[in-house]
Design a protein around this motif. Structure first.
Motif, PDB file in Angstrom:
ATOM      1  N   VAL A 153       0.747  -0.987   0.397  1.00 35.78           N
ATOM      2  CA  VAL A 153       0.001   0.395   0.496  1.00 35.78           C
ATOM      3  C   VAL A 153       1.386   1.522  -0.210  1.00 35.78           C
ATOM      4  CG1 VAL A 153      -1.820   1.248   1.409  1.00 35.78           C
ATOM      5  CG2 VAL A 153      -1.708  -0.636   1.353  1.00 35.78           C
TER       6      VAL A 153
ATOM      7  N   ASN B  76     -10.681   3.278   6.111  1.00 38.35           N
ATOM      8  CA  ASN B  76     -11.854   2.757   5.473  1.00 38.35           C
ATOM      9  C   ASN B  76     -10.678   3.222   3.991  1.00 38.35           C
ATOM     10  OD1 ASN B  76     -14.000   2.661   7.125  1.00 38.35           O
ATOM     11  ND2 ASN B  76     -14.277   4.583   7.329  1.00 38.35           N
ATOM     12  N   ILE B  77      -9.914   4.296   3.649  1.00 41.34           N
ATOM     13  CA  ILE B  77      -9.176   4.317   2.975  1.00 41.34           C
ATOM     14  C   ILE B  77      -8.372   3.370   2.780  1.00 41.34           C
ATOM     15  CG2 ILE B  77      -7.386   5.729   1.955  1.00 41.34           C
ATOM     16  CD1 ILE B  77      -7.832   8.076   3.401  1.00 41.34           C
TER      17      ILE B  77
ATOM     18  N   LEU C 120      -9.660   0.510   0.968  1.00 44.74           N
ATOM     19  CA  LEU C 120     -10.782   0.496  -0.053  1.00 44.74           C
ATOM     20  C   LEU C 120     -11.906   1.529   0.389  1.00 44.74           C
ATOM     21  CD1 LEU C 120      -9.243  -2.288  -2.762  1.00 44.74           C
ATOM     22  CD2 LEU C 120      -8.836   0.660  -1.880  1.00 44.74           C
TER      23      LEU C 120
ATOM     24  N   ASP D 147     -13.330   4.122   0.963  1.00 44.13           N
ATOM     25  CA  ASP D 147     -13.246   5.661   0.958  1.00 44.13           C
ATOM     26  C   ASP D 147     -12.049   6.283  -0.123  1.00 44.13           C
ATOM     27  OD1 ASP D 147     -14.312   8.368   0.583  1.00 44.13           O
ATOM     28  OD2 ASP D 147     -14.551   8.269   3.536  1.00 44.13           O
ATOM     29  N   SER D 148     -12.490   6.624  -0.113  1.00 44.96           N
ATOM     30  CA  SER D 148     -11.221   7.737  -1.899  1.00 44.96           C
ATOM     31  C   SER D 148     -10.859   8.970  -0.644  1.00 44.96           C
ATOM     32  CB  SER D 148     -12.198   7.893  -2.645  1.00 44.96           C
ATOM     33  OG  SER D 148     -12.078   6.305  -3.452  1.00 44.96           O
TER      34      SER D 148
ATOM     35  N   PHE E 127      -2.580   0.260  -4.498  1.00 45.74           N
ATOM     36  CA  PHE E 127      -2.570  -1.229  -3.829  1.00 45.74           C
ATOM     37  C   PHE E 127      -2.083  -2.297  -4.536  1.00 45.74           C
ATOM     38  CE2 PHE E 127      -4.598  -4.796  -2.018  1.00 45.74           C
ATOM     39  CZ  PHE E 127      -4.709  -4.732  -0.857  1.00 45.74           C
TER      40      PHE E 127
ATOM     41  N   VAL F  98      -5.732   2.794  -7.254  1.00 43.80           N
ATOM     42  CA  VAL F  98      -7.104   2.795  -6.953  1.00 43.80           C
ATOM     43  C   VAL F  98      -7.472   3.956  -7.702  1.00 43.80           C
ATOM     44  CG1 VAL F  98      -8.100   3.268  -5.052  1.00 43.80           C
ATOM     45  CG2 VAL F  98      -6.174   2.177  -4.720  1.00 43.80           C
TER      46      VAL F  98
ATOM     47  N   LEU G 126     -10.011   2.266 -10.342  1.00 44.31           N
ATOM     48  CA  LEU G 126     -10.463   1.058 -10.224  1.00 44.31           C
ATOM     49  C   LEU G 126     -12.039   2.119 -10.079  1.00 44.31           C
ATOM     50  CD1 LEU G 126      -8.509  -0.921  -7.733  1.00 44.31           C
ATOM     51  CD2 LEU G 126      -8.017  -0.975 -10.043  1.00 44.31           C
TER      52      LEU G 126
ATOM     53  N   ASN H 199     -15.588   0.715  -9.611  1.00 47.87           N
ATOM     54  CA  ASN H 199     -16.709  -0.111  -8.170  1.00 47.87           C
ATOM     55  C   ASN H 199     -16.684  -1.259  -8.096  1.00 47.87           C
ATOM     56  OD1 ASN H 199     -17.173   2.517  -6.966  1.00 47.87           O
ATOM     57  ND2 ASN H 199     -19.215   2.727  -7.782  1.00 47.87           N
TER      58      ASN H 199
ATOM     59  N   ARG I  92     -12.630  -2.475  -7.013  1.00 47.63           N
ATOM     60  CA  ARG I  92     -12.010  -2.432  -5.751  1.00 47.63           C
ATOM     61  C   ARG I  92     -13.099  -2.812  -4.233  1.00 47.63           C
ATOM     62  NH1 ARG I  92     -10.904   3.365  -4.467  1.00 47.63           N
ATOM     63  NH2 ARG I  92     -12.573   3.152  -2.895  1.00 47.63           N
TER      64      ARG I  92
ATOM     65  N   ARG J 115     -10.672  -6.127  -2.496  1.00 47.99           N
ATOM     66  CA  ARG J 115     -10.854  -5.609  -1.190  1.00 47.99           C
ATOM     67  C   ARG J 115     -11.055  -7.233  -0.522  1.00 47.99           C
ATOM     68  NH1 ARG J 115     -14.132  -2.015  -0.951  1.00 47.99           N
ATOM     69  NH2 ARG J 115     -15.828  -2.991  -0.865  1.00 47.99           N
TER      70      ARG J 115
END
Length: 272
Positions: A38, A86-87, A90, A92-93, A101, A106, A109, A111, A114, A118
């Motif tokens: 990451v 959360n970021i 994945l 949240d952005s 990642f 990211v 990507l 939805n 992602r 995840r």
């Protein structure tokens, strides 16, 4: 004791619908053979309040997590720890800045991509366990496998039982969460988080709902399995005893991340 971590890895469910890899630029560490799993660069997170004022939650975060790392991020309530988690997960952005990642940017990507990444590569362990009521320990651990590869789906019972055995709860497989102790529930949650062999484990206050002795046992287990599987472990915590177990420690304060969080008067170690 059986383990699922020595099986031959299967083709990842995220191999499709992925953008090309991000060129590596990791501050001179590329030659060390362990590029970032990451990679956050100058990441911010800002939300717009009802009065049109901007609330700056994260400010210029630079963070690299590598496979095998154990990293702790320490901070007070409201400092932005959950937003950062959360970021990393994945969910949240960033508002600005970049995140990669497994070498993939990211921001490119969709939805679905992602969600696949995840599910296949990230495991979450939360303070409140979040087990499904009315489902047995085995059924809770099997849940992520329902959305995995074909092999994981068809072998979900065996894989989940192996994982419960690994955390010492094979004999409690048929037991529902309300019949388990807090420590047992957290071990079920750990088994569920690790059942798909994630490369990144995100633990959000994993001992917050446990007494000190049980919390230490849970962290011993989490450390052991993360090391055995070669996963990176990131622990978000306010507990300095938990943070001290990590090889790399950060302090998050009003959205600013700095290296080597240390004990301060308002961050007293639990049990000290």
């Amino acid at each position: 004791m059986s383990s699922i971590f020595h099986d031959e890895p299967e083709e990842s469910a995220v191999d499709q619908d992925m953008p090309e890899a991000w060129p590596q630029d990791d501050g001179g560490t590329a030659g060390q053979g362990n590029p970032p799993l990451v990679d956050l660069r100058d990441v911010t997170r800002t939300v717009l309040l009802p009065d049109d004022e901007q609330l700056h939650i994260l400010r210029g975060i630079d963070l690299q997590i590598r496979v095998g790392d154990h990293t702790a991020i320490v901070g007070r309530s409201g400092c932005g720890k959950s937003t950062l988690l959360n970021i990393l997960g994945l969910l949240d952005s960033p508002t600005t800045g970049t995140m990669a990642f497994e070498g993939r940017p990211v921001a490119k990507l969709g939805n679905n991509a992602r969600a696949k990444m995840r599910g296949a590569s990230i495991g979450f362990v939360f303070q409140q366990f979040n087990l499904l009521p009315g489902r047995s320990a085995l059924e809770n651990v099997m849940t992520p496998l329902m959305y995995g590869t074909a092999k994981e789906f068809w072998q979900r019972n065996k894989i989940a039982m192996d994982m419960l055995d690994r955390v010492g709860l094979a004999a409690r497989a048929a037991t529902q969460p309300h019949m388990l102790s807090g420590g047992e529930q957290q071990r079920v949650a750990i088994a569920r988080a690790l059942v798909r062999r994630p490369r990144l484990i995100l633990a959000d206050e994993p001992t917050g709902a446990l007494d000190v002795e049980t919390g230490q046992a849970v962290m011993d287990l989490l450390d052991t399995i993360a090391t055995e599987s070669g996963a990176a472990l990131v622990t978000i915590t306010h507990d300095l005893n938990v943070a001290a177990r990590a090889r790399t420690r950060y302090r998050l304060d009003t959205g600013v991340l700095s290296m080597d969080a240390s004990a301060e008067p308002d961050l007293v170690a639990v049990g000290a």
